[in-house]
Design a protein around this motif. Structure first.
Motif, PDB file in Angstrom:
ATOM      1  N   UNK A 196       0.838  -1.195   0.000  1.00  0.00           N
ATOM      2  CA  UNK A 196       0.000   0.000   0.000  1.00  0.00           C
ATOM      3  C   UNK A 196       0.870   1.241   0.000  1.00  0.00           C
TER       4      UNK A 196
ATOM      5  N   UNK B 132       1.029   5.314   0.208  1.00  0.00           N
ATOM      6  CA  UNK B 132       0.229   6.442   0.688  1.00  0.00           C
ATOM      7  C   UNK B 132       0.729   7.721   0.018  1.00  0.00           C
TER       8      UNK B 132
ATOM      9  N   UNK C   7      -2.615  11.472   2.713  1.00  0.00           N
ATOM     10  CA  UNK C   7      -2.210  12.041   4.006  1.00  0.00           C
ATOM     11  C   UNK C   7      -3.109  13.230   4.355  1.00  0.00           C
TER      12      UNK C   7
ATOM     13  N   UNK D 144       6.862  13.542   4.797  1.00  0.00           N
ATOM     14  CA  UNK D 144       7.471  12.581   5.716  1.00  0.00           C
ATOM     15  C   UNK D 144       6.477  11.467   6.064  1.00  0.00           C
ATOM     16  N   UNK D 145       5.247  11.836   6.396  1.00  0.00           N
ATOM     17  CA  UNK D 145       4.261  10.825   6.784  1.00  0.00           C
ATOM     18  C   UNK D 145       3.862   9.942   5.603  1.00  0.00           C
TER      19      UNK D 145
ATOM     20  N   UNK E 281       6.646   7.371   5.535  1.00  0.00           N
ATOM     21  CA  UNK E 281       6.696   6.501   6.711  1.00  0.00           C
ATOM     22  C   UNK E 281       5.441   5.640   6.829  1.00  0.00           C
ATOM     23  N   UNK E 282       4.265   6.214   6.553  1.00  0.00           N
ATOM     24  CA  UNK E 282       3.036   5.412   6.642  1.00  0.00           C
ATOM     25  C   UNK E 282       3.026   4.327   5.563  1.00  0.00           C
TER      26      UNK E 282
ATOM     27  N   UNK F 128       5.631   2.767   4.451  1.00  0.00           N
ATOM     28  CA  UNK F 128       6.533   1.707   4.925  1.00  0.00           C
ATOM     29  C   UNK F 128       5.865   0.875   6.029  1.00  0.00           C
ATOM     30  N   UNK F 129       5.193   1.550   6.947  1.00  0.00           N
ATOM     31  CA  UNK F 129       4.563   0.827   8.059  1.00  0.00           C
ATOM     32  C   UNK F 129       3.411  -0.049   7.530  1.00  0.00           C
ATOM     33  N   UNK F 130       2.616   0.482   6.606  1.00  0.00           N
ATOM     34  CA  UNK F 130       1.490  -0.295   6.076  1.00  0.00           C
ATOM     35  C   UNK F 130       1.971  -1.454   5.203  1.00  0.00           C
TER      36      UNK F 130
ATOM     37  N   UNK G  25       4.673  -3.082   5.806  1.00  0.00           N
ATOM     38  CA  UNK G  25       5.047  -4.079   6.810  1.00  0.00           C
ATOM     39  C   UNK G  25       3.789  -4.776   7.341  1.00  0.00           C
ATOM     40  N   UNK G  26       2.708  -4.012   7.554  1.00  0.00           N
ATOM     41  CA  UNK G  26       1.468  -4.566   8.102  1.00  0.00           C
ATOM     42  C   UNK G  26       0.807  -5.559   7.138  1.00  0.00           C
ATOM     43  N   UNK G  27       1.141  -5.447   5.847  1.00  0.00           N
ATOM     44  CA  UNK G  27       0.546  -6.381   4.880  1.00  0.00           C
ATOM     45  C   UNK G  27       0.968  -7.815   5.128  1.00  0.00           C
ATOM     46  N   UNK G  28       2.004  -7.973   5.941  1.00  0.00           N
ATOM     47  CA  UNK G  28       2.428  -9.288   6.398  1.00  0.00           C
ATOM     48  C   UNK G  28       1.246 -10.086   6.965  1.00  0.00           C
TER      49      UNK G  28
ATOM     50  N   UNK H 131       3.163  -6.020  13.822  1.00  0.00           N
ATOM     51  CA  UNK H 131       2.240  -5.380  12.875  1.00  0.00           C
ATOM     52  C   UNK H 131       0.838  -5.281  13.487  1.00  0.00           C
TER      53      UNK H 131
ATOM     54  N   UNK I  72      -1.138  -1.587  14.462  1.00  0.00           N
ATOM     55  CA  UNK I  72      -2.450  -1.244  13.915  1.00  0.00           C
ATOM     56  C   UNK I  72      -3.472  -1.032  15.041  1.00  0.00           C
TER      57      UNK I  72
ATOM     58  N   UNK J 223      -2.215   9.383  12.804  1.00  0.00           N
ATOM     59  CA  UNK J 223      -2.437   9.250  11.354  1.00  0.00           C
ATOM     60  C   UNK J 223      -2.615   7.781  10.971  1.00  0.00           C
TER      61      UNK J 223
ATOM     62  N   UNK K 237      -7.446  -3.608   7.687  1.00  0.00           N
ATOM     63  CA  UNK K 237      -6.394  -3.363   8.676  1.00  0.00           C
ATOM     64  C   UNK K 237      -6.856  -3.629  10.106  1.00  0.00           C
TER      65      UNK K 237
ATOM     66  N   UNK L 268      10.193   2.054  12.166  1.00  0.00           N
ATOM     67  CA  UNK L 268       9.951   0.612  12.061  1.00  0.00           C
ATOM     68  C   UNK L 268      10.973  -0.193  12.861  1.00  0.00           C
TER      69      UNK L 268
END
Lengths: 95, 483
Positions: A1, A3, A8, A26-27, A30-31, A33-35, A37-40, B305, B309, B358, B372, B417
């Motif tokens: 994903x 962003x 934003x 920036x967000x 970073x968001x 990258x975090x999302x 990772x969350x797709x894991x 993760x 969330x 956010x 999510x 992260x």
């Protein structure tokens, strides 16, 4: 994903945050990258798995409807940034 | 040896016979703070006048019936509200916030006649694992002042490690008591979700937040937990369970206890020296008659993760209350109410808090909720089942508290992260809601390593028993930083 800055801006509006252009950039990165990772979590099949909202077996905690002392009004107003006649003052909502 | 490092029973013996005054003990606390605080920076607010008044009142009164915590100087994490004593959550938003009531844990400590010395630094709104997210300053690790104390309860752990207070309260959402305790070489106990009232704890992630003690040894943790545990009608998520006598559980006996050691907690990403200390600790347990086996908690790799969330979603909702209307920052000359909300929040919140709001708002927003938030709640069920299944066969689960020792200030600050992955061993426990303690199990390159002992829901007694038995047969907890 991924962003975008536009995403934003949409989310910042929902969250009632005013972000600078630099923060938006920036967000977005970073968001993303975090999302990513969350797709894991999509590696797991969760069909039919009950969601856990919290771990205690508690439902609808009730109490008797009894009048009990509340905080004194003056105390409640003590941290108000702006007040008038014992009420919190905000900018006018209606034109 | 400083009074603040003496065993509780010895200090209590002196205090209860009035051979030592509470004022003398409080003096010792402020003397140590004066000597060390410039280098450590554990506190956001010191209340010397209030502490001395309380001490004098206790000294003038009778010590009859004094409980074990009578007269002890304590520090409180700055997200736990204290009536009349500034409580900031280490946020600019609440820089001048003066609470109008006490949290239930604070009331309970007052009933136990402790003396509140001040409010301890943390990551803003408890979001972070290094104290670098405090809006005011970064607390330093007493073992090496170039390193972080951990977080978010970094001020609490550093103050106890530096001998500034007798013990401290912290809060733990994904590891915020245990990880700083590990980094600072002290004991940190996260109780079962619901054991301790959160009334008056500024909410971060309500399905995970829990208050617990940070102490110098396991015995003190048992006494402190005894004082703060219990049902509270003001917190509808506090559990109505019977509170056992925790000190009675400290028998030194672990013979026949069955310990599971998750291979996921000793695998990839774990510093080999940390692993070595943990394996040595397991040998100690073995020599005491406990048995351990390697087990698997197969969903461990999904916990971080899941946590980010869920915790961020809950935070985005909880932090909606900071709107600039009733308390806290209010932007100057707002154009209208919406502008007031937006600018007050943007001026008051720091970078990490905005990032999590956010992330959480995104995860809860229309079109993404199922993908999510709900998905993460389902994975949480799987993670919890891992623990349920393990506890069918084992009394305790043991592993490291954190994959490494304390890192350097500034080292991870630009990489959220990587920072999140420091919590890989504590987060699954938080998601499952079970109790866990971090206790010192030796040093790696001169820095403390924490051993995490995890128990069944509401079985703090077994956790404390095993931790105390380990402590009784080792000297790791006696090591103090050279400050």
């Amino acid at each position: 994903m991924s962003i975008s800055v536009k995403d934003v801006e949409h989310v910042a509006n929902l969250a009632r945050l005013a972000l600078t252009e630099a923060e938006k950039e920036q967000f977005a990165g970073q968001l993303s990258a975090i999302l990513k990772y969350a797709e894991k979590l999509n590696e797991l099949n969760t069909d039919g798995i009950e969601p856990t909202s919290h771990v205690l077996p508690l439902y609808n905690v009730m109490r008797e409807d009894e009048v009990k002392p509340s905080l004194p009004h003056a105390k409640v107003m003590a941290n108000a940034p702006e007040e008038e006649d014992g009420q919190f003052k905000v900018p006018s909502v209606l034109e | 040896m400083s009074l603040l490092n003496q065993r509780l029973r010895e200090v209590h013996h002196l205090l209860s016979r009035k051979e030592l005054s509470v004022t003398e003990l409080v003096d010792a606390s402020f003397k140590r703070i004066a000597e060390t605080e410039e280098r450590i920076g554990a506190f956001l607010t010191l209340d010397e006048e209030g502490a001395r008044n309380t001490a004098r009142q206790l000294d003038e009164g009778s010590a009859e019936g004094a409980g074990l915590l009578y007269g002890l100087p304590v520090g409180i994490k700055d997200n736990i509200v204290t009536e009349g004593l500034r409580t900031t959550c280490a946020s600019k938003f609440l820089a001048n916030y003066n609470p109008i009531y006490d949290a239930t844990v604070v009331t309970k400590l007052k009933e136990a006649r402790t003396v509140t010395v001040g409010k301890l630094n943390m990551d803003e709104f408890a979001m972070g694992g290094s104290n670098e997210n405090s809006a005011f300053h970064t607390t330093r690790n007493p073992w090496d002042t170039d390193r972080v104390p951990g977080g978010s309860s970094g001020g609490s752990a550093a103050a106890v490690a530096a001998g500034q207070v007798y013990f401290a309260l912290g809060s733990d959402t994904g590891g915020s008591i245990r990880q700083p305790a590990a980094y600072c070489g002290v004991v940190g106990l996260k109780p079962t979700y619901g054991l301790v009232s959160r009334f008056g704890l500024v909410a971060f992630a309500s399905s995970l937040d829990q208050i617990g003690p940070i102490t110098k040894n396991v015995e003190d943790a048992a006494f402190a937990l005894q004082a703060i545990a219990g049902h509270d009608e003001r917190d509808s998520t506090s559990a109505n369970v019977e509170i056992p006598d925790y000190a009675a559980a400290l028998t030194g006996e672990v013979k026949g206890m069955r310990i599971g050691v998750p291979k996921e907690y000793l695998g990839k990403g774990i510093d080999p020296k940390v692993k070595e200390r943990v394996l040595e600790a397991l040998k100690t347990f073995e020599s005491l008659g406990a048995v351990w086996e390697e087990i698997s908690l197969p969903h461990t790799e999904y916990a971080v993760a899941t946590y980010y969330l869920l915790a961020s979603s809950e935070a985005s909702s909880n932090l909606a209350r900071f709107d600039g209307v009733r308390y806290g920052v209010r932007a100057d000359n707002p154009e209208n109410l919406l502008d007031l909300y937006r600018r007050s929040r943007s001026e008051g919140f720091g970078n990490e808090v905005k990032r999590r709001i956010m992330l959480g708002t995104y995860a809860l927003s229309s079109g993404y909720y199922d993908a999510y938030y709900k998905k993460a709640q389902q994975v949480r069920t799987l993670i919890k089942r891992d623990f349920d299944q393990a506890f069918e066969k084992y009394d305790l689960i043991i592993g490291p508290t954190a994959p490494t020792t304390a890192f350097r200030i500034g080292e991870q600050v630009n990489d959220p992260l990587t920072m999140y992955l420091n919590d890989i061993c504590t987060i699954p426990v938080s998601l499952a809601g079970v109790p866990a303690i971090s206790i010192p199990c030796g040093l790696a390159d001169g820095l403390p390593v924490g051993l995490q002992i995890i128990g069944k829901p509401f079985d703090e007694a077994s956790v404390l028993r095993a931790a105390h038995a380990f402590e009784s047969h080792t000297d790791h907890h006696k090591l103090r930083p050279a400050l």
